[in-house]
Design a protein around this motif. Sequence first.
Motif, short mmCIF file in Angstrom:
data_model
loop_
_atom_site.label_atom_id
_atom_site.label_comp_id
_atom_site.label_asym_id
_atom_site.label_seq_id
_atom_site.Cartn_x
_atom_site.Cartn_y
_atom_site.Cartn_z
N GLN A 110 88.01 -77.06 -64.17
CA GLN A 110 88.28 -76.54 -63.19
C GLN A 110 87.19 -74.87 -63.21
O GLN A 110 88.19 -74.26 -62.16
CB GLN A 110 89.65 -75.79 -64.18
CG GLN A 110 90.94 -76.87 -64.05
CD GLN A 110 91.54 -77.03 -63.16
OE1 GLN A 110 91.60 -76.21 -62.35
NE2 GLN A 110 91.80 -78.14 -62.82
N TYR B 91 92.00 -75.21 -48.74
CA TYR B 91 92.82 -75.66 -49.40
C TYR B 91 93.12 -76.50 -50.28
O TYR B 91 94.10 -76.60 -51.48
CB TYR B 91 93.86 -76.04 -48.42
CG TYR B 91 94.19 -75.29 -46.67
CD1 TYR B 91 94.25 -74.24 -47.59
CD2 TYR B 91 94.07 -75.27 -45.59
CE1 TYR B 91 94.88 -73.32 -46.60
CE2 TYR B 91 93.65 -74.31 -44.58
CZ TYR B 91 95.03 -73.48 -44.74
OH TYR B 91 95.29 -72.34 -43.77
N ILE C 27 92.07 -75.09 -53.52
CA ILE C 27 93.05 -73.98 -54.31
C ILE C 27 94.32 -74.10 -54.71
O ILE C 27 94.66 -73.80 -55.65
CB ILE C 27 93.01 -72.33 -53.17
CG1 ILE C 27 93.73 -71.28 -53.62
CG2 ILE C 27 94.24 -73.25 -52.08
CD1 ILE C 27 93.55 -70.71 -53.94
N PHE C 28 94.37 -75.69 -54.20
CA PHE C 28 95.69 -76.10 -54.15
C PHE C 28 95.10 -76.67 -55.68
O PHE C 28 96.57 -77.33 -56.76
CB PHE C 28 96.32 -77.51 -53.17
CG PHE C 28 98.08 -77.89 -54.24
CD1 PHE C 28 98.70 -77.85 -53.64
CD2 PHE C 28 97.71 -79.11 -53.93
CE1 PHE C 28 99.98 -77.41 -54.43
CE2 PHE C 28 98.99 -79.95 -54.51
CZ PHE C 28 100.09 -79.12 -54.29
N THR C 29 94.17 -77.73 -55.76
CA THR C 29 94.18 -78.19 -57.04
C THR C 29 93.69 -77.39 -58.21
O THR C 29 94.44 -77.30 -59.51
CB THR C 29 92.13 -79.26 -56.93
OG1 THR C 29 92.12 -79.62 -55.79
CG2 THR C 29 92.13 -79.50 -58.13
N LEU C 30 93.23 -76.17 -58.52
CA LEU C 30 93.08 -74.97 -59.01
C LEU C 30 94.86 -75.10 -59.95
O LEU C 30 95.57 -73.93 -60.72
CB LEU C 30 92.61 -73.62 -58.58
CG LEU C 30 91.65 -73.95 -58.80
CD1 LEU C 30 90.85 -72.20 -58.16
CD2 LEU C 30 90.81 -73.93 -60.53
N TYR C 31 95.52 -74.77 -58.49
CA TYR C 31 97.30 -74.30 -58.45
C TYR C 31 97.95 -75.17 -59.63
O TYR C 31 98.90 -74.99 -60.07
CB TYR C 31 97.43 -74.29 -57.75
CG TYR C 31 99.07 -73.80 -57.50
CD1 TYR C 31 99.56 -72.92 -58.43
CD2 TYR C 31 100.50 -74.60 -56.89
CE1 TYR C 31 100.95 -72.37 -57.60
CE2 TYR C 31 101.59 -74.67 -57.02
CZ TYR C 31 102.08 -73.48 -57.81
OH TYR C 31 102.85 -73.34 -58.30
N SER C 32 97.14 -76.25 -59.08
CA SER C 32 98.43 -77.64 -59.65
C SER C 32 97.49 -78.18 -61.06
O SER C 32 98.48 -78.39 -62.10
CB SER C 32 98.16 -79.04 -59.27
OG SER C 32 97.18 -79.73 -59.51
N ILE D 145 96.76 -74.94 -63.09
CA ILE D 145 97.50 -74.68 -64.35
C ILE D 145 99.35 -74.61 -64.04
O ILE D 145 99.55 -74.58 -65.30
CB ILE D 145 97.56 -72.62 -62.91
CG1 ILE D 145 96.52 -72.07 -63.23
CG2 ILE D 145 98.57 -72.03 -63.07
CD1 ILE D 145 96.05 -70.78 -62.43
N VAL D 146 99.75 -75.03 -63.05
CA VAL D 146 101.15 -75.90 -63.90
C VAL D 146 101.43 -76.82 -64.25
O VAL D 146 102.09 -76.72 -65.29
CB VAL D 146 100.92 -76.34 -61.60
CG1 VAL D 146 102.46 -77.18 -61.99
CG2 VAL D 146 101.84 -75.31 -61.10
#
Length: 186
Positions: free
Chosen positions: A57, A106, A109-114, A116-117
């Motif tokens: 990450q 995109y 950023i979505f990889t980092l967001y997912s 965290i989720v």
Amino acid sequence: MTPFILVISYILCIQCLLILYLAVPWRVPFRRTIVEKFTSSKNDLLNKIRFCYGVIQVFIALLLADNIRHLKYLNEQVDRVYKFPTSQEVITQTTKSLHKTQRDFYILIFTLYSGIVLYLLHLVVLRSGRYRKERNGLRETVARLEKENKTMNNYINKVTGEAYVPPKEEEPKDNKPKSTLLKKKD
């Protein structure tokens, strides 16, 4: 696609599958067993996975920072290309590069967001397991206390010959007088 973004896209797909596996509301076979196996392993498998995942990450965050820098540079390039007369091929190459960089942004950023989720879902699963253990312990305690209560009631019945009835608890009364008139303030 660059090799880094291809690998990160695979990581993103794996994260999405894990999120679906952990978050679906219906019963999934072996979900709890697998999660408990990772969390209670003797050789700290979970800590090793968390460390590797954290390093990945951080690497993705560094790629994102570099991507943002490159995106700003390409935006300036596109502005220059459209302001001054140039060939159509230069315009096409510049905008194509900008679109690829935006796509990479995109994905990152979505990889980092997912990520965290996924981390938060894992914490929820761990907490629910801990709460389940506490609930089972409380059930055992309640069952034991009910058994002791029956034993004590039988003992009191034998000694006194009467059934023991606990005294009724009085409900607290409000000592505040209720006003019947509502005063309107100007």
